[in-house]
Design a protein around this motif. Sequence first.
Motif, PDB file in Angstrom:
ATOM      1  N   VAL A 103     -14.639  18.046 -23.842  1.00 24.99           N
ATOM      2  CA  VAL A 103     -15.885  17.582 -23.483  1.00 24.99           C
ATOM      3  C   VAL A 103     -16.472  18.207 -22.250  1.00 24.99           C
ATOM      4  CG1 VAL A 103     -16.822  15.603 -22.834  1.00 24.99           C
ATOM      5  CG2 VAL A 103     -14.611  15.416 -24.222  1.00 24.99           C
ATOM      6  N   HIS A 104     -17.577  18.569 -22.717  1.00 21.13           N
ATOM      7  CA  HIS A 104     -18.195  19.297 -21.339  1.00 21.13           C
ATOM      8  C   HIS A 104     -18.953  18.499 -20.306  1.00 21.13           C
ATOM      9  CE1 HIS A 104     -22.508  18.957 -22.684  1.00 21.13           C
ATOM     10  NE2 HIS A 104     -22.108  19.538 -24.083  1.00 21.13           N
ATOM     11  N   THR A 105     -19.451  17.415 -20.769  1.00 26.06           N
ATOM     12  CA  THR A 105     -20.019  16.285 -19.694  1.00 26.06           C
ATOM     13  C   THR A 105     -19.906  14.896 -20.108  1.00 26.06           C
ATOM     14  OG1 THR A 105     -22.065  17.753 -19.590  1.00 26.06           O
ATOM     15  CG2 THR A 105     -22.300  15.592 -18.881  1.00 26.06           C
ATOM     16  N   ILE A 106     -19.367  14.119 -19.279  1.00 21.88           N
ATOM     17  CA  ILE A 106     -19.027  12.792 -19.613  1.00 21.88           C
ATOM     18  C   ILE A 106     -20.033  11.974 -18.361  1.00 21.88           C
ATOM     19  CG2 ILE A 106     -17.450  10.848 -19.088  1.00 21.88           C
ATOM     20  CD1 ILE A 106     -15.178  13.091 -19.721  1.00 21.88           C
ATOM     21  N   TYR A 107     -20.725  10.983 -18.833  1.00 23.49           N
ATOM     22  CA  TYR A 107     -21.643  10.047 -18.281  1.00 23.49           C
ATOM     23  C   TYR A 107     -21.024   8.773 -18.030  1.00 23.49           C
ATOM     24  CZ  TYR A 107     -25.772  13.308 -19.380  1.00 23.49           C
ATOM     25  OH  TYR A 107     -26.541  13.960 -19.511  1.00 23.49           O
ATOM     26  N   ILE A 108     -21.073   8.093 -16.824  1.00 24.10           N
ATOM     27  CA  ILE A 108     -20.367   7.066 -16.677  1.00 24.10           C
ATOM     28  C   ILE A 108     -21.237   5.774 -16.104  1.00 24.10           C
ATOM     29  CG2 ILE A 108     -18.566   5.907 -15.165  1.00 24.10           C
ATOM     30  CD1 ILE A 108     -17.305   8.708 -14.865  1.00 24.10           C
ATOM     31  N   ASP A 109     -21.226   4.623 -16.566  1.00 29.57           N
ATOM     32  CA  ASP A 109     -22.109   3.731 -15.929  1.00 29.57           C
ATOM     33  C   ASP A 109     -21.176   3.343 -14.776  1.00 29.57           C
ATOM     34  OD1 ASP A 109     -24.358   1.851 -15.952  1.00 29.57           O
ATOM     35  OD2 ASP A 109     -22.788   0.390 -16.326  1.00 29.57           O
ATOM     36  N   LYS A 114     -23.739   3.316  -5.103  1.00 32.91           N
ATOM     37  CA  LYS A 114     -23.639   4.577  -4.832  1.00 32.91           C
ATOM     38  C   LYS A 114     -23.061   5.242  -5.738  1.00 32.91           C
ATOM     39  CE  LYS A 114     -24.507   4.020   0.025  1.00 32.91           C
ATOM     40  NZ  LYS A 114     -24.053   4.256   1.499  1.00 32.91           N
ATOM     41  N   PRO A 115     -23.793   5.815  -6.997  1.00 40.13           N
ATOM     42  CA  PRO A 115     -22.891   6.592  -8.062  1.00 40.13           C
ATOM     43  C   PRO A 115     -22.325   7.582  -7.599  1.00 40.13           C
ATOM     44  CG  PRO A 115     -25.070   5.913  -8.717  1.00 40.13           C
ATOM     45  CD  PRO A 115     -25.184   5.626  -7.477  1.00 40.13           C
ATOM     46  N   GLU A 116     -22.924   8.758  -6.814  1.00 35.59           N
ATOM     47  CA  GLU A 116     -22.129   9.673  -6.376  1.00 35.59           C
ATOM     48  C   GLU A 116     -20.837   9.493  -5.617  1.00 35.59           C
ATOM     49  OE1 GLU A 116     -24.827   8.256  -2.920  1.00 35.59           O
ATOM     50  OE2 GLU A 116     -24.820   8.427  -5.051  1.00 35.59           O
ATOM     51  N   ARG A 117     -20.768   8.412  -5.074  1.00 36.03           N
ATOM     52  CA  ARG A 117     -19.387   8.084  -4.588  1.00 36.03           C
ATOM     53  C   ARG A 117     -18.329   7.803  -5.532  1.00 36.03           C
ATOM     54  NH1 ARG A 117     -19.886   3.357   0.080  1.00 36.03           N
ATOM     55  NH2 ARG A 117     -20.864   2.041  -2.123  1.00 36.03           N
ATOM     56  N   PHE A 118     -18.744   6.914  -6.552  1.00 38.47           N
ATOM     57  CA  PHE A 118     -17.840   6.609  -7.601  1.00 38.47           C
ATOM     58  C   PHE A 118     -17.673   8.071  -8.176  1.00 38.47           C
ATOM     59  CE2 PHE A 118     -17.199   5.090 -12.085  1.00 38.47           C
ATOM     60  CZ  PHE A 118     -16.192   4.214 -11.707  1.00 38.47           C
ATOM     61  N   ARG A 119     -18.566   8.798  -8.671  1.00 37.34           N
ATOM     62  CA  ARG A 119     -18.128  10.071  -9.209  1.00 37.34           C
ATOM     63  C   ARG A 119     -17.442  10.947  -8.476  1.00 37.34           C
ATOM     64  NH1 ARG A 119     -19.542  15.397  -8.302  1.00 37.34           N
ATOM     65  NH2 ARG A 119     -19.644  16.751  -9.885  1.00 37.34           N
ATOM     66  N   ILE A 133     -21.007  12.648 -14.590  1.00 38.91           N
ATOM     67  CA  ILE A 133     -22.365  12.205 -13.893  1.00 38.91           C
ATOM     68  C   ILE A 133     -22.317  10.715 -14.093  1.00 38.91           C
ATOM     69  CG2 ILE A 133     -24.839  11.835 -14.342  1.00 38.91           C
ATOM     70  CD1 ILE A 133     -24.565  14.699 -15.917  1.00 38.91           C
ATOM     71  N   ALA A 134     -22.258  10.217 -12.713  1.00 38.59           N
ATOM     72  CA  ALA A 134     -22.335   8.545 -12.529  1.00 38.59           C
ATOM     73  C   ALA A 134     -23.536   8.126 -12.338  1.00 38.59           C
ATOM     74  CB  ALA A 134     -21.163   8.132 -11.550  1.00 38.59           C
ATOM     75  N   MET A 135     -24.118   7.042 -13.043  1.00 46.68           N
ATOM     76  CA  MET A 135     -25.352   6.639 -13.069  1.00 46.68           C
ATOM     77  C   MET A 135     -25.228   5.118 -13.130  1.00 46.68           C
ATOM     78  SD  MET A 135     -27.296   8.921 -15.801  1.00 46.68           S
ATOM     79  CE  MET A 135     -28.660   8.119 -15.659  1.00 46.68           C
ATOM     80  N   ASN A 136     -26.079   4.554 -12.256  1.00 44.86           N
ATOM     81  CA  ASN A 136     -26.385   3.056 -12.507  1.00 44.86           C
ATOM     82  C   ASN A 136     -27.392   2.775 -13.733  1.00 44.86           C
ATOM     83  OD1 ASN A 136     -26.750   2.939  -8.860  1.00 44.86           O
ATOM     84  ND2 ASN A 136     -24.993   2.151  -9.985  1.00 44.86           N
ATOM     85  N   LYS A 137     -27.073   1.833 -14.504  1.00 45.62           N
ATOM     86  CA  LYS A 137     -27.856   1.551 -15.823  1.00 45.62           C
ATOM     87  C   LYS A 137     -27.639   2.709 -16.567  1.00 45.62           C
ATOM     88  CE  LYS A 137     -31.262  -1.428 -13.278  1.00 45.62           C
ATOM     89  NZ  LYS A 137     -30.117  -2.706 -13.594  1.00 45.62           N
ATOM     90  N   ILE A 142     -28.416   6.131 -21.547  1.00 43.26           N
ATOM     91  CA  ILE A 142     -27.506   7.315 -22.053  1.00 43.26           C
ATOM     92  C   ILE A 142     -27.037   6.794 -23.469  1.00 43.26           C
ATOM     93  CG2 ILE A 142     -26.136   9.127 -21.809  1.00 43.26           C
ATOM     94  CD1 ILE A 142     -28.176   9.304 -19.841  1.00 43.26           C
ATOM     95  N   PRO A 143     -27.463   7.087 -24.621  1.00 43.22           N
ATOM     96  CA  PRO A 143     -26.778   6.625 -25.662  1.00 43.22           C
ATOM     97  C   PRO A 143     -25.543   6.543 -25.838  1.00 43.22           C
ATOM     98  CG  PRO A 143     -28.837   8.010 -26.378  1.00 43.22           C
ATOM     99  CD  PRO A 143     -28.565   8.252 -24.521  1.00 43.22           C
ATOM    100  N   VAL A 144     -25.009   7.711 -25.348  1.00 45.44           N
ATOM    101  CA  VAL A 144     -23.317   7.746 -25.574  1.00 45.44           C
ATOM    102  C   VAL A 144     -22.709   6.626 -24.629  1.00 45.44           C
ATOM    103  CG1 VAL A 144     -22.875   9.623 -23.820  1.00 45.44           C
ATOM    104  CG2 VAL A 144     -21.283   9.256 -25.790  1.00 45.44           C
ATOM    105  N   VAL A 145     -23.262   6.276 -23.415  1.00 41.16           N
ATOM    106  CA  VAL A 145     -22.662   5.230 -22.527  1.00 41.16           C
ATOM    107  C   VAL A 145     -23.038   3.780 -23.135  1.00 41.16           C
ATOM    108  CG1 VAL A 145     -22.695   4.230 -20.696  1.00 41.16           C
ATOM    109  CG2 VAL A 145     -23.071   6.597 -20.674  1.00 41.16           C
TER     110      VAL A 145
END
Length: 217
Positions: A103-109, A114-119, A133-137, A142-145
């Motif tokens: 896997v080259h990229t993983i998106y996380i809800d 502060k998503p960067e802290r979680f990441r 990549i951690a993101m709120n919402k 992101i479809p895969v999330v």
Amino acid sequence: MQGFIGGIDEAGRGPVIGPMVIAIVVTNDMNKLREIGVKDSKELSPESRSRLFIILKSILNYIDYEIIEPVIIDRYVNMNALNILEVEVTIKLINKALSNIQVHTIYIDSPDPKPERFRDMIMERVGGNVNVIAMNKADKLIPVVSAASIVAKVVRDSIIERLHREFGDFGSGYPSDPRTIAFLKRWIEKHGDLPPIVRRSWSTAKKMLSNHLDKYL
């Protein structure tokens, strides 16, 4: 083709009854996820989630999940560390996935505002060359999330159905559900304690048990 992209989301962070489920899924075609109508599980009916879950099992390149029981959740909540629990389970899921698929990229809800802290906490302990990549919402964006949110929700719902058969109808398990509150009151009155499927660290549960015990003091 986009290469392999992962998504991670949870179901059941807020209920007073039952486990939390964190799921990871991997796809090499996010457009296909859009085409079948994948969206945040909270925006789908139970029937739509079940239908999509069956389709997702046939088109995703990888699916895995962890079921986190109330006793574990309580241990972390009592340390004010629920996000840390999610970090640890997420790291476990990512490292297991990376040992099975490139896997080259993983998106996380992100549960952290502060998503960067979680990441950053995740990246410290993730092996392999993967972009997290951690993101709120993210479950809406992101479809895969979104696909991961459906998997987590369907798995949790199946567990809740089994618990209903074993313990009786307690509704959704959320503190805002009157059926859940009524179930807990009846159980405490009958048994003098909370059922084993309850998160004892939740203020709802603690208050109800305390009120019951106060009557005998």
